[in-house]
Design a protein around this motif. Structure first.
Motif, PDB file in Angstrom:
ATOM      1  N   ALA A   1       0.949  -1.023  -0.026  1.00  0.00           N
ATOM      2  CA  ALA A   1       0.070  -0.008  -0.137  1.00  0.00           C
ATOM      3  C   ALA A   1       0.773   1.073  -0.065  1.00  0.00           C
ATOM      4  CB  ALA A   1      -1.015   0.005   1.239  1.00  0.00           C
ATOM      5  N   TYR A   2       1.755   1.109   0.825  1.00  0.00           N
ATOM      6  CA  TYR A   2       2.771   2.618   0.840  1.00  0.00           C
ATOM      7  C   TYR A   2       3.461   2.698  -0.256  1.00  0.00           C
ATOM      8  CZ  TYR A   2       0.334   2.747   5.257  1.00  0.00           C
ATOM      9  OH  TYR A   2      -0.806   2.646   6.481  1.00  0.00           O
ATOM     10  N   TRP A   3       4.133   1.410  -0.778  1.00  0.00           N
ATOM     11  CA  TRP A   3       4.844   1.630  -2.106  1.00  0.00           C
ATOM     12  C   TRP A   3       4.099   2.551  -3.202  1.00  0.00           C
ATOM     13  CZ3 TRP A   3       4.317  -1.716  -6.333  1.00  0.00           C
ATOM     14  CH2 TRP A   3       5.310  -1.809  -7.344  1.00  0.00           C
ATOM     15  N   THR A   4       2.884   1.948  -3.299  1.00  0.00           N
ATOM     16  CA  THR A   4       1.676   2.484  -4.273  1.00  0.00           C
ATOM     17  C   THR A   4       1.709   3.814  -3.921  1.00  0.00           C
ATOM     18  OG1 THR A   4       0.895   0.111  -4.437  1.00  0.00           O
ATOM     19  CG2 THR A   4      -0.187   2.001  -5.480  1.00  0.00           C
ATOM     20  N   ALA A   5       1.422   4.095  -2.552  1.00  0.00           N
ATOM     21  CA  ALA A   5       1.023   5.599  -2.261  1.00  0.00           C
ATOM     22  C   ALA A   5       2.089   6.564  -2.578  1.00  0.00           C
ATOM     23  CB  ALA A   5       0.613   5.696  -0.873  1.00  0.00           C
ATOM     24  N   LEU A   6       3.407   6.261  -2.389  1.00  0.00           N
ATOM     25  CA  LEU A   6       4.524   6.842  -2.635  1.00  0.00           C
ATOM     26  C   LEU A   6       4.693   7.431  -4.060  1.00  0.00           C
ATOM     27  CD1 LEU A   6       7.639   7.635  -1.390  1.00  0.00           C
ATOM     28  CD2 LEU A   6       8.021   5.747  -2.861  1.00  0.00           C
ATOM     29  N   HIS A   7       4.041   6.592  -4.671  1.00  0.00           N
ATOM     30  CA  HIS A   7       4.015   6.937  -6.161  1.00  0.00           C
ATOM     31  C   HIS A   7       2.901   7.863  -6.787  1.00  0.00           C
ATOM     32  CE1 HIS A   7       6.791   3.395  -6.512  1.00  0.00           C
ATOM     33  NE2 HIS A   7       7.560   4.089  -7.510  1.00  0.00           N
ATOM     34  N   VAL A   8       1.905   7.781  -5.817  1.00  0.00           N
ATOM     35  CA  VAL A   8       0.993   9.003  -6.101  1.00  0.00           C
ATOM     36  C   VAL A   8       1.537  10.163  -5.794  1.00  0.00           C
ATOM     37  CG1 VAL A   8      -0.981   9.895  -4.946  1.00  0.00           C
ATOM     38  CG2 VAL A   8      -0.860   7.619  -5.086  1.00  0.00           C
ATOM     39  N   ASP A   9       2.414  10.295  -5.086  1.00  0.00           N
ATOM     40  CA  ASP A   9       2.952  11.818  -4.806  1.00  0.00           C
ATOM     41  C   ASP A   9       4.071  12.016  -6.039  1.00  0.00           C
ATOM     42  OD1 ASP A   9       2.034  12.954  -2.488  1.00  0.00           O
ATOM     43  OD2 ASP A   9       2.947  10.877  -1.335  1.00  0.00           O
ATOM     44  N   LEU A  10       4.995  10.863  -6.315  1.00  0.00           N
ATOM     45  CA  LEU A  10       5.927  10.968  -7.511  1.00  0.00           C
ATOM     46  C   LEU A  10       5.119  11.463  -8.806  1.00  0.00           C
ATOM     47  CD1 LEU A  10       8.251   8.082  -6.623  1.00  0.00           C
ATOM     48  CD2 LEU A  10       8.655  10.225  -6.235  1.00  0.00           C
ATOM     49  N   ALA A  11       3.941  10.993  -8.981  1.00  0.00           N
ATOM     50  CA  ALA A  11       3.508  11.150 -10.228  1.00  0.00           C
ATOM     51  C   ALA A  11       2.744  12.407 -10.354  1.00  0.00           C
ATOM     52  CB  ALA A  11       2.037  10.010 -10.204  1.00  0.00           C
ATOM     53  N   SER A  12       2.575  13.066  -8.963  1.00  0.00           N
ATOM     54  CA  SER A  12       1.919  14.569  -9.215  1.00  0.00           C
ATOM     55  C   SER A  12       3.241  15.563  -9.077  1.00  0.00           C
ATOM     56  CB  SER A  12       0.919  14.846  -8.114  1.00  0.00           C
ATOM     57  OG  SER A  12       1.338  14.582  -6.895  1.00  0.00           O
ATOM     58  N   ARG A  13       4.352  15.249  -8.504  1.00  0.00           N
ATOM     59  CA  ARG A  13       5.353  16.221  -7.898  1.00  0.00           C
ATOM     60  C   ARG A  13       6.706  15.981  -8.594  1.00  0.00           C
ATOM     61  NH1 ARG A  13       3.266  19.898  -3.987  1.00  0.00           N
ATOM     62  NH2 ARG A  13       1.435  18.713  -2.888  1.00  0.00           N
ATOM     63  N   HIS A  14       6.866  14.672  -9.300  1.00  0.00           N
ATOM     64  CA  HIS A  14       8.263  14.581  -9.767  1.00  0.00           C
ATOM     65  C   HIS A  14       8.827  15.612 -10.691  1.00  0.00           C
ATOM     66  CE1 HIS A  14      12.204  12.857 -10.827  1.00  0.00           C
ATOM     67  NE2 HIS A  14      12.041  12.118  -9.873  1.00  0.00           N
ATOM     68  N   PRO A  15       9.946  16.272 -10.966  1.00  0.00           N
ATOM     69  CA  PRO A  15      10.106  17.408 -11.859  1.00  0.00           C
ATOM     70  C   PRO A  15      10.456  16.730 -13.129  1.00  0.00           C
ATOM     71  CG  PRO A  15      12.126  16.938 -10.526  1.00  0.00           C
ATOM     72  CD  PRO A  15      11.142  16.122  -9.826  1.00  0.00           C
ATOM     73  N   ASP A  16      10.726  15.384 -13.374  1.00  0.00           N
ATOM     74  CA  ASP A  16      10.994  14.740 -14.670  1.00  0.00           C
ATOM     75  C   ASP A  16       9.701  14.214 -15.227  1.00  0.00           C
ATOM     76  OD1 ASP A  16      11.501  12.973 -16.649  1.00  0.00           O
ATOM     77  OD2 ASP A  16      13.013  12.280 -15.979  1.00  0.00           O
ATOM     78  N   PRO A  17       8.975  14.821 -16.297  1.00  0.00           N
ATOM     79  CA  PRO A  17       7.802  14.224 -16.818  1.00  0.00           C
ATOM     80  C   PRO A  17       7.583  12.848 -17.125  1.00  0.00           C
ATOM     81  CG  PRO A  17       8.734  16.262 -18.273  1.00  0.00           C
ATOM     82  CD  PRO A  17       9.785  15.749 -17.321  1.00  0.00           C
ATOM     83  N   ALA A  18       8.911  11.940 -17.510  1.00  0.00           N
ATOM     84  CA  ALA A  18       8.941  10.734 -17.663  1.00  0.00           C
ATOM     85  C   ALA A  18       8.923   9.936 -16.441  1.00  0.00           C
ATOM     86  CB  ALA A  18      10.272  10.221 -18.380  1.00  0.00           C
ATOM     87  N   ARG A  19       9.662  10.385 -15.575  1.00  0.00           N
ATOM     88  CA  ARG A  19       9.351   9.771 -14.156  1.00  0.00           C
ATOM     89  C   ARG A  19       7.818  10.024 -13.469  1.00  0.00           C
ATOM     90  NH1 ARG A  19      13.878   8.916 -10.791  1.00  0.00           N
ATOM     91  NH2 ARG A  19      12.267   7.997  -9.484  1.00  0.00           N
ATOM     92  N   ARG A  20       7.216  11.077 -13.930  1.00  0.00           N
ATOM     93  CA  ARG A  20       5.947  11.250 -13.471  1.00  0.00           C
ATOM     94  C   ARG A  20       4.834  10.508 -14.005  1.00  0.00           C
ATOM     95  NH1 ARG A  20       6.729  17.007 -13.842  1.00  0.00           N
ATOM     96  NH2 ARG A  20       5.553  17.067 -15.895  1.00  0.00           N
ATOM     97  N   ARG A  21       4.970  10.131 -15.311  1.00  0.00           N
ATOM     98  CA  ARG A  21       4.127   9.460 -16.104  1.00  0.00           C
ATOM     99  C   ARG A  21       4.324   7.707 -15.771  1.00  0.00           C
ATOM    100  NH1 ARG A  21       3.286   8.633 -21.978  1.00  0.00           N
ATOM    101  NH2 ARG A  21       2.450   6.758 -22.341  1.00  0.00           N
ATOM    102  N   ALA A  22       5.627   7.358 -15.340  1.00  0.00           N
ATOM    103  CA  ALA A  22       6.161   6.041 -14.816  1.00  0.00           C
ATOM    104  C   ALA A  22       5.328   5.957 -13.575  1.00  0.00           C
ATOM    105  CB  ALA A  22       7.517   5.948 -14.644  1.00  0.00           C
ATOM    106  N   ALA A  23       5.464   6.816 -12.751  1.00  0.00           N
ATOM    107  CA  ALA A  23       4.632   6.690 -11.406  1.00  0.00           C
ATOM    108  C   ALA A  23       3.401   6.554 -11.672  1.00  0.00           C
ATOM    109  CB  ALA A  23       4.984   7.664 -10.525  1.00  0.00           C
TER     110      ALA A  23
END
Ligand code: FAD
Length: 599
Positions: free
Chosen positions: A366-388
């Motif tokens: 659950a928390y591994w997935t939830a961490l990616h919710v934040d990466l998906a909305s905040r990561h500076p790299d669009p490719a990382r956002r998309r991957a998350a």
């Protein structure tokens, strides 16, 4: 009587030692989310859950909600507890600071949710829905709606609902009949009946903000013709800059359900009779808008499975230590008493280890997935956002269904550990099974989650989403191929991962020829993906525990238990992957062999 202590040590281990959640503080807008701040917030959340919400869990279940002529009252103590909850700012954890929020990570909010749900699932659902409504309006509402409603949902003085279900329309939202007619002034008149609406009416807040799916007059049939409307219980009044609830709108609660569990949560029938509402998002694009709320809610429902499971496990463990029955072969025979504690019996150990392994592994998932919710909305790299974002899309149905299955299984095992004392009401254990049961049904049944995974997510971008899970597992296995210490973990993991890869290929091939092959395999595939992903996370946890052991201030017993529980998972739970893979390989034939009238 049950007891509850928030599992702070385990949560911190997952966040800091396994997921390195401190990296979130490096993302724009999340600078405050340093490990120290996160730990301090979690300490406070634990205190609130343990001392304010939890004491009302059993009494709320026994008393339930009451309905009288449109008015709904929650159990004694709930309004005060909710007031304490919002006074502490717990409804605004992830909200935007420009609407009075704290702008903290979604991950942190999910952990807070876990504690509150363990403490009192029925009450915790109210802010949970408000949180979803806040994010749907923030993502799809116009500026006027945002300015009026977001500060109130963030401070918790107003609460939110999601109004999808109608008597003829549950899983299939294309069957919605509620209507929305333009009023000519930019607003709409909404009419229809919504059933099973959680917190559709209650006495906790000043007013309620309903997000309602309905059809415009020119709507195409099916889900392509559904729009989302914001319909407040009271029409808002602007008092010189301060918004307050004004006249009653045309929506009434005509009854609440008598039901199996979550008795402290009112499940309401709402009748909308030309109620004033405003469109949220584009016309006929309501499903898209509602999915913002539903995806958030699906992860939150997965966390409900985890939360109830944690409470069940803690109480089963305490009981197993204290209850004495029978003699264990070669047992303690220590103190002249006639029987050993039941925790010494292998069958009780089997149940406790199963609960612990599923729970702690489920928490990591659950928390591994939830961490990616934040990466998906905040990561500076669009490719990382998309991957998350891809990872969250893929794993949301898995978190929802796998964790709610586990929550119910763990609650059931807790009853078994308690024997007859688990079945009677007084100990409070049977309540947990009754409460956990609904999580497998609402927010899309677990069967619908499996169809979402196999029918939509697997094929998307020719397997693009799946690569977000397969690549890291592959890389992990390659990194540890020659590591003899990791072999007892990586061996079973590699085997199960191989089965998952084969099953994925098989479904992709057969589904092209016959889609019913994929739908018949969907449940087993979701379980297989859940089991393997949790297996990988257990291997990571065991290695993180080994790396930490012997370090300054390390809790040797806690870390040793991680390694041993990981081994148990690999030997006693992960082999279930073989059964799911076999069922997938067998295909739809025997599933569909009987004609409907041959049953
Ligand atoms: C306590 C409670 C709270 C709730 N809160 C809310 C709320 O706040 N807002 C809201 O809008 N709704 C709410 N609901 C409704 C809930 O979301 C629905 O009950 C749920 O989505 C299932 O719909 P249904 O009950 O109509 O079952 P159905 O859709 O009739 O499903 C019956 C069975 O058929 C299966 N099935 C259906 N379609 C398919 C398919 N295409 N393929 C395979 N299997 C299928 C289902 O998986 C299920 O097993 C709540 C319900 C309860 C009981």
């Amino acid at each position: 009587m049950t007891t509850y202590r928030a599992p702070l040590d385990d949560v911190r281990f997952v966040l800091h030692d396994v997921l390195d959640a401190g990296r979130l503080a490096g993302l724009a807008g999340l600078q405050d989310a340093t490990p120290d701040v996160v730990d301090a917030v979690l300490d406070q959340a634990a205190r609130l859950a343990e001392t304010v919400l939890f004491p009302l869990n059993q009494t709320g279940d026994a008393e339930g909600c009451t309905y009288d002529n449109g008015v709904v009252r929650t159990p004694a103590g709930f309004p005060q507890a909710y007031a304490t909850y919002i006074a502490g700012g717990w409804t605004s954890v992830t909200a935007d600071p420009c609407y009075g929020g704290q702008g903290l990570p979604a991950l942190l909010n999910f952990v807070v949710d876990e504690f509150m749900t363990s403490a009192n699932m029925a009450l915790a659902m109210v802010p949970g829905l408000s949180h979803g409504a806040y994010h749907a309006i923030a993502a799809h509402g116009d500026d006027a709606l945002k300015a009026t409603y977001l500060p109130k949902l963030a401070d918790g003085t107003w609460t939110g609902t999601m109004c999808l279900t109608e008597p003829q329309c549950g899983s299939d939202l294309g069957l919605i009949r509620s209507k929305a007619v333009p009023a000519g002034d930019g607003s709409f008149r909404i009419s229809g009946t919504k059933i099973f609406i959680t917190a559709g009416e209650h006495d906790l807040a000043e007013t309620i903000v309903h997000l309602v799916l309905a059809r415009l007059p020119d709507a195409p049939p099916g889900t392509r013709g559904v729009s989302m409307f914001l319909v407040p219980k009271h029409l808002p009044v602007d008092d010189g800059g301060a918004t307050r609830p004004g006249a009653r709108n045309g929506v009434v609660c005509t009854g609440i359900e008598t039901k199996m569990g979550i008795h402290g949560s009112p499940t309401c029938t709402l009748v909308f009779d030309e109620a004033t509402g405003w469109l949220v998002g584009a016309p006929h694009k309501g499903m898209r808008a509602m999915f913002t709320m539903m995806n958030d809610a699906r992860l939150a429902v997965g966390i409900q499975g985890l939360g109830v499971g944690e409470l069940a496990y803690q109480n089963a463990l305490a009981y197993a230590r204290e209850r004495r029955q029978g003699r264990v072969p070669g047992g303690r025979a220590d103190d002249g008493v006639a029987a050993d504690p039941i925790i010494d019996h292998a069958d009780i150990r089997r149940m406790l280890m199963t609960m612990k392994a599923q729970l702690e592994g489920g928490r990591a998932l659950a928390y591994w997935t939830a961490l990616h919710v934040d990466l998906a909305s905040r990561h500076p790299d669009p490719a990382r956002r998309r991957a998350a974002d891809d990872l969250v899309a893929l794993m949301t149905p898995v978190v929802k269904a796998h964790l709610t299955d586990l929550g119910q299984d763990i609650a059931d095992l807790a009853i078994q550990v308690h024997g007859g004392y688990g079945y009677i009401r007084e100990t409070g254990i049977e309540q947990l099974l009754r409460d956990a049961r609904i999580a497998r049904i609402y927010e899309g049944t677990n069967g619908i989650q499996a169809l979402d995974l196999v029918g939509r997510k697997l094929g998307e971008g020719a397997g693009r989403l799946l690569r977000q899970v397969f690549h890291p597992i592959d890389a992990f296995l390659a990194d540890h191929r020659d590591d003899p210490v990791a072999a007892p973990l990586t061996g079973p993991l590699a085997k199960a991962f191989g089965r998952l890869q084969l099953a994925t290929g098989l479904i992709a091939r057969t589904a092209l020829k016959d889609p019913s092959e994929a739908t018949a395999a969907a449940h087993d595939y979701l379980k297989l993906l859940g089991l393997v992903t949790v297996g990988w996370l257990w291997a990571r946890m065991a290695l993180a525990a080994r790396a930490k052991a012997g370090g300054p201030g390390a809790d040797a017993r806690f870390l040793d238990a991680k390694v041993k529980t990981a081994t148990f998972y690999m030997q006693h739970i992960l082999p279930q992957a073989a059964a799911h893979a076999a069922a997938i390989a067998a295909g739809a034939g025997s599933v569909m062999a009987l004609d409907a009238d041959a049953f």
